[in-house]
Write a protein that holds these residues in place. Structure first.
Motif, mmCIF file in Angstrom:
data_model
loop_
_atom_site.group_PDB
_atom_site.id
_atom_site.type_symbol
_atom_site.label_atom_id
_atom_site.label_comp_id
_atom_site.label_asym_id
_atom_site.label_seq_id
_atom_site.Cartn_x
_atom_site.Cartn_y
_atom_site.Cartn_z
ATOM 1 N N ARG A 22 0.838 -1.210 0.000
ATOM 2 C CA ARG A 22 0.000 0.000 0.000
ATOM 3 C C ARG A 22 0.871 1.257 0.000
ATOM 4 O O ARG A 22 1.457 1.620 1.004
ATOM 5 C CB ARG A 22 -0.930 -0.027 1.215
ATOM 6 N N PHE A 23 0.901 1.913 -1.173
ATOM 7 C CA PHE A 23 1.679 3.136 -1.322
ATOM 8 C C PHE A 23 0.788 4.293 -1.759
ATOM 9 O O PHE A 23 1.235 5.222 -2.436
ATOM 10 C CB PHE A 23 2.817 2.925 -2.331
ATOM 11 N N SER A 24 -0.481 4.236 -1.373
ATOM 12 C CA SER A 24 -1.424 5.291 -1.713
ATOM 13 C C SER A 24 -1.073 6.577 -0.973
ATOM 14 O O SER A 24 -0.629 6.550 0.178
ATOM 15 C CB SER A 24 -2.843 4.856 -1.335
ATOM 16 N N SER A 25 -1.328 7.716 -1.619
ATOM 17 C CA SER A 25 -1.061 9.015 -1.005
ATOM 18 C C SER A 25 -2.241 9.540 -0.203
ATOM 19 O O SER A 25 -2.273 10.716 0.144
ATOM 20 C CB SER A 25 -0.648 10.024 -2.083
ATOM 21 N N GLY A 26 -3.201 8.713 0.081
ATOM 22 C CA GLY A 26 -4.299 9.112 0.953
ATOM 23 C C GLY A 26 -5.607 8.466 0.551
ATOM 24 O O GLY A 26 -6.037 8.674 -0.575
ATOM 25 N N PRO A 27 -6.207 7.697 1.478
ATOM 26 C CA PRO A 27 -5.659 7.325 2.780
ATOM 27 C C PRO A 27 -4.366 6.526 2.633
ATOM 28 O O PRO A 27 -4.228 5.732 1.697
ATOM 29 C CB PRO A 27 -6.761 6.462 3.397
ATOM 30 N N CYS A 28 -3.459 6.780 3.537
ATOM 31 C CA CYS A 28 -2.133 6.172 3.463
ATOM 32 C C CYS A 28 -2.055 4.910 4.320
ATOM 33 O O CYS A 28 -2.970 4.599 5.076
ATOM 34 C CB CYS A 28 -1.082 7.178 3.920
ATOM 35 N N THR A 313 7.577 12.635 1.174
ATOM 36 C CA THR A 313 6.337 11.881 1.408
ATOM 37 C C THR A 313 5.679 11.498 0.081
ATOM 38 O O THR A 313 5.655 10.333 -0.286
ATOM 39 C CB THR A 313 5.362 12.674 2.296
ATOM 40 N N SER A 314 5.183 12.476 -0.634
ATOM 41 C CA SER A 314 4.524 12.190 -1.917
ATOM 42 C C SER A 314 5.552 12.299 -3.038
ATOM 43 O O SER A 314 5.684 13.334 -3.686
ATOM 44 C CB SER A 314 3.368 13.166 -2.147
ATOM 45 N N VAL A 315 6.290 11.237 -3.263
ATOM 46 C CA VAL A 315 7.362 11.245 -4.260
ATOM 47 C C VAL A 315 6.748 11.020 -5.642
ATOM 48 O O VAL A 315 6.185 9.960 -5.929
ATOM 49 C CB VAL A 315 8.413 10.172 -3.944
ATOM 50 N N TRP A 360 3.841 6.972 -2.164
ATOM 51 C CA TRP A 360 3.822 7.544 -0.824
ATOM 52 C C TRP A 360 4.947 6.968 0.011
ATOM 53 O O TRP A 360 5.133 5.758 0.081
ATOM 54 C CB TRP A 360 2.481 7.281 -0.158
ATOM 55 N N CYS A 361 5.705 7.864 0.645
ATOM 56 C CA CYS A 361 6.874 7.458 1.429
ATOM 57 C C CYS A 361 6.793 7.927 2.876
ATOM 58 O O CYS A 361 7.811 7.968 3.572
ATOM 59 C CB CYS A 361 8.140 8.011 0.780
#
Length: 392
Positions: A22-28, A313-315, A360-361
């Motif tokens: 799970r590398f979603s930028s929201g929900p993270c 964070t959001s690369v 997402w990092c």
């Protein structure tokens, strides 16, 4: 700068897979220690105005203050409608008292421009930069009220520091920091209004926003009445005085006590690993793994042009191989391959952003999972290049 790397080199399909794709930028991604049984102490079926509910909400506020290092004289409130609600509350309540400057370098910042110019109908100065770049903050007049994002979630571009913001500014700084809070060092003395949401760096559940006000922002609220009607959900003063209850856990509307408990669990995890320095270090390590991956290949690069403004964070990434015919189609196909293999979920670029990927990092992501995913990205790129060639 990317190293010379043969773009035609085939990549073998990897064997190792991320434990959490799970590398979603929201929900993270949820914190690594998360499990549903950790929510068993949630005040379910209880009023948020009961003692137990107010205690939970106040704890969320005070633990936020402790981890982020928010000064004692700053107010912190839990508000409706996620980060968007917090930003809108600030804009509708504070803008209009003096000239304002709207800054945007990605889609959410552009949304705040639209609200100020078209909804509030302010004669605002608008400063913008293309995706991958940032407005030169040294050219901004901070004697105006300034609205900006600290970290562009959809562009992967962040403010490197607060040096350009003068301590003796006459205007207020209103900062959307939703993908920066808990992962980047926010200079509180340079920020008058700061907003974020639980579902980003701390991996909390959605729908709740956080609004942090400096004493200067409170002074504005208590001395200025906007010319436009104020919806009840935006009102932070009564009789010319701040409604202090909002900032001790007496929320404007009914919060989800399950989501509150989830946030408390995330805050407890953050505190247990070492607080803000540890959370920042985790995000930095995650992002650095991707930066090094890109530096070793000539077909992919960071969307942020200046390394000093790269988000941790959001690369956001862009494909640079000249053989790619349809950039948007290629990026979607790569993301689809990775999702089909179960190794990277929800990493396509934001719909308004340039074609590419967004990984997402934030601190809830494990570096080992980033490192396990990257060989798959190598494989997916070459597989899609081959498929494109076969189709030609």
């Amino acid at each position: 700068m990317a190293l010379d790397h043969p773009a035609t080199t085939p990549a073998q399909k990897p064997v190792a897979v991320p434990a959490n794709p799970r590398f979603s930028s929201g929900p993270c991604a949820k914190p690594p220690v998360f499990s549903l049984d950790k929510l068993s102490d949630a005040a379910l079926g209880r009023s948020h105005r009961a003692a137990v509910g107010k205690a939970k909400l106040k704890a969320a506020i005070e633990e936020t203050r402790a981890i982020l290092g928010v000064p004692a004289e700053y107010r912190i409130g839990i508000v409706p409608a996620s980060d968007t609600g917090a930003v809108e509350m600030a804009m509708w309540s504070l803008l209009g008292a003096r000239p304002c400057t709207m800054i945007a370098w990605e889609s959410f910042g552009a949304g705040w421009v639209t609200d100020a110019v078209k909804q509030l109908k302010l004669d605002a100065k608008v400063m913008t930069a293309e995706y991958g770049r940032i407005v030169d903050l040294a050219t901004v007049d901070f004697d105006t009220d300034v609205v900006f994002t600290w970290n562009g979630t959809t562009s992967g571009v962040r403010v490197p520091n607060g040096d350009a913001i003068p301590a003796d500014r006459a205007g207020l700084t209103i900062c959307d920091a939703t993908s920066a809070a808990f992962a980047q060092d926010l200079p509180w003395d340079k920020l008058d209004v700061t907003t974020f949401s639980w579902q980003k760096v701390m991996g909390g559940e959605a729908a709740h926003g956080m609004l942090i006000l400096s004493p200067r922002a409170v002074e504005r609220l208590e001395s200025y009445t906007p010319a436009w009607p104020m919806p009840k959900i935006f009102r932070m003063t009564k009789g010319g005085k701040l409604i202090e209850g909002i900032f001790v856990g007496e929320t404007i509307n009914t919060p989800s006590m399950l989501a509150v408990e989830d946030y408390l669990v995330a805050l407890d995890w953050g505190k247990s690993i070492g607080g803000l320095p540890a959370l920042m270090a985790r995000a930095n390590a995650n992002a650095q793994a991707i930066f090094e991956f890109c530096d070793a290949r000539d077909w992919i690069d960071n969307l942020a042009e200046d390394p000093a403004t790269r988000s941790n964070t959001s690369v956001c990434l862009k494909f640079t191989d000249p053989r790619i015919v349809d950039g948007a189609g290629f990026a979607k196909a790569v993301a689809k391959r990775l999702e089909a293999e179960g190794v990277a979920l929800d990493i396509g670029a934001y719909r308004d952003a340039p074609a590419g990927l967004r990984i997402w990092c934030g601190a809830t992501v494990e570096t080992a999972d980033i490192e396990a995913m990257l060989p798959w990205l190598d494989w997916a790129f070459h597989a899609e290049i081959a498929a494109q060639a076969d189709a030609a």
